[in-house]
Design an enzyme around this catalytic site. Sequence first.
Site, PDB file in Angstrom:
ATOM      1  N   GLY A 221       0.820  -1.212   0.000  1.00 44.90           N
ATOM      2  CA  GLY A 221       0.000   0.000   0.000  1.00 44.90           C
ATOM      3  C   GLY A 221       0.849   1.255   0.000  1.00 44.90           C
ATOM      4  O   GLY A 221       1.654   1.464   0.909  1.00 44.90           O
ATOM      5  N   ASP A 225       0.561   7.344   6.169  1.00 47.41           N
ATOM      6  CA  ASP A 225      -0.696   7.619   6.891  1.00 47.41           C
ATOM      7  C   ASP A 225      -0.539   8.311   8.239  1.00 47.41           C
ATOM      8  O   ASP A 225      -1.506   8.823   8.777  1.00 47.41           O
ATOM      9  CB  ASP A 225      -1.479   6.322   7.100  1.00 47.41           C
ATOM     10  N   ASN A 227      -0.463   7.093  11.035  1.00 48.18           N
ATOM     11  CA  ASN A 227      -1.369   6.396  11.957  1.00 48.18           C
ATOM     12  C   ASN A 227      -2.826   6.842  11.857  1.00 48.18           C
ATOM     13  O   ASN A 227      -3.611   6.586  12.762  1.00 48.18           O
ATOM     14  CB  ASN A 227      -0.892   6.573  13.407  1.00 48.18           C
ATOM     15  N   ARG A 228      -3.201   7.491  10.764  1.00 48.62           N
ATOM     16  CA  ARG A 228      -4.589   7.945  10.642  1.00 48.62           C
ATOM     17  C   ARG A 228      -5.502   6.885  10.037  1.00 48.62           C
ATOM     18  O   ARG A 228      -6.703   6.917  10.238  1.00 48.62           O
ATOM     19  CB  ARG A 228      -4.663   9.204   9.762  1.00 48.62           C
TER      20      ARG A 228
END
Length: 339
Positions: A221, A225, A227-228
């Site tokens: 992927g 992010d 951690n969102r």
Amino acid sequence: MEEGKIMAGEEVEVDVEQQQQQPCPPLSKNAQKKLLKQQRYEVKKAEKKALLKEQKKREGERKRKEWEEKLAGATEEEKQQLIESRKCLRKERMDQRSDEKGKKMQRLTKAKENGQNVVIDLEFDHLMNSSELHSLVQQIMYCYAVNGRCSCPAHLWLTGCQGEMQAQLQRLPGFDKWVIEKENRPYIEAFQDQKERLVYLTADSETTLDVLDPKHIYIIGGLVDRNRWKGLTMKKAEDQGIQTAKLPIGTYLKMSSSQVLTVNQVVEILLKYLETGDWKTSFFEVIPQRKRCEGDNDIEQDEDTEGKDDHEIKIRDIELEEESEEKDDQGSKRQCIES
């Protein structure tokens, strides 16, 4: 009546705007600490980069001055010998670079025929801001650089490459010449006849990847992010009905936090495994010390291990690769003119 319709329409527009402006999910306290640590590191990294740039500039000026002084104190015959010697050194470097580039192209071309298929899924660009997109582009550049230097390169794919992500990649020097598959369609469409061979690599999977199957197509992927978006890739794979797997990190080492790695780290781990056939070696050579439980993980130690993430030197190699021979040739001509 007409006025009521207008008012209702205005209310709908406000609701849509409010939905679009809804903030991202709030970060946990642990995530906030990590973000603060990252921000502190970024400041120190910028300072260090500026210092190295200044040192490099001074070193270049010093060497140029030494060369000019050497020419000034030489006779015409000695001057010609010095210039010819320098030309020979430049030619040797150019020939060596050309030879290395040729071998790299051969390895990458061969990998397109029978190499391990590794896909970077770029369908998440709408979930990232400009800084995160830039970071992902840097990681992709590093992936390509490492793959080109690998003795057993993979067959790399960029799928779902559209919009701003595509625009940023197209601005990279030499991107059009990269020996890598560039696919605008999502991987699920690009490999619609090979769906049973697709395996999405995600830390949320319950299946552990024991070996790399040359018949499988492994998907990573492309998402920075912070951690969102936990569980996003796992949910995507489940919705599409394709296999998932996670790297066997926990079998060989204990991570200081989650087992989520950057795109370039996952690609490099896969390449190391293709080269060595050993997961443990792959993990310990690629995963930075700060992400492991062993040892001190403070900011100062990060500077020694962040090279795996920052990859500034190898990225610079990629940016200059297509121009280096021309620059060296121009440099040789310039030396003749100046002399």
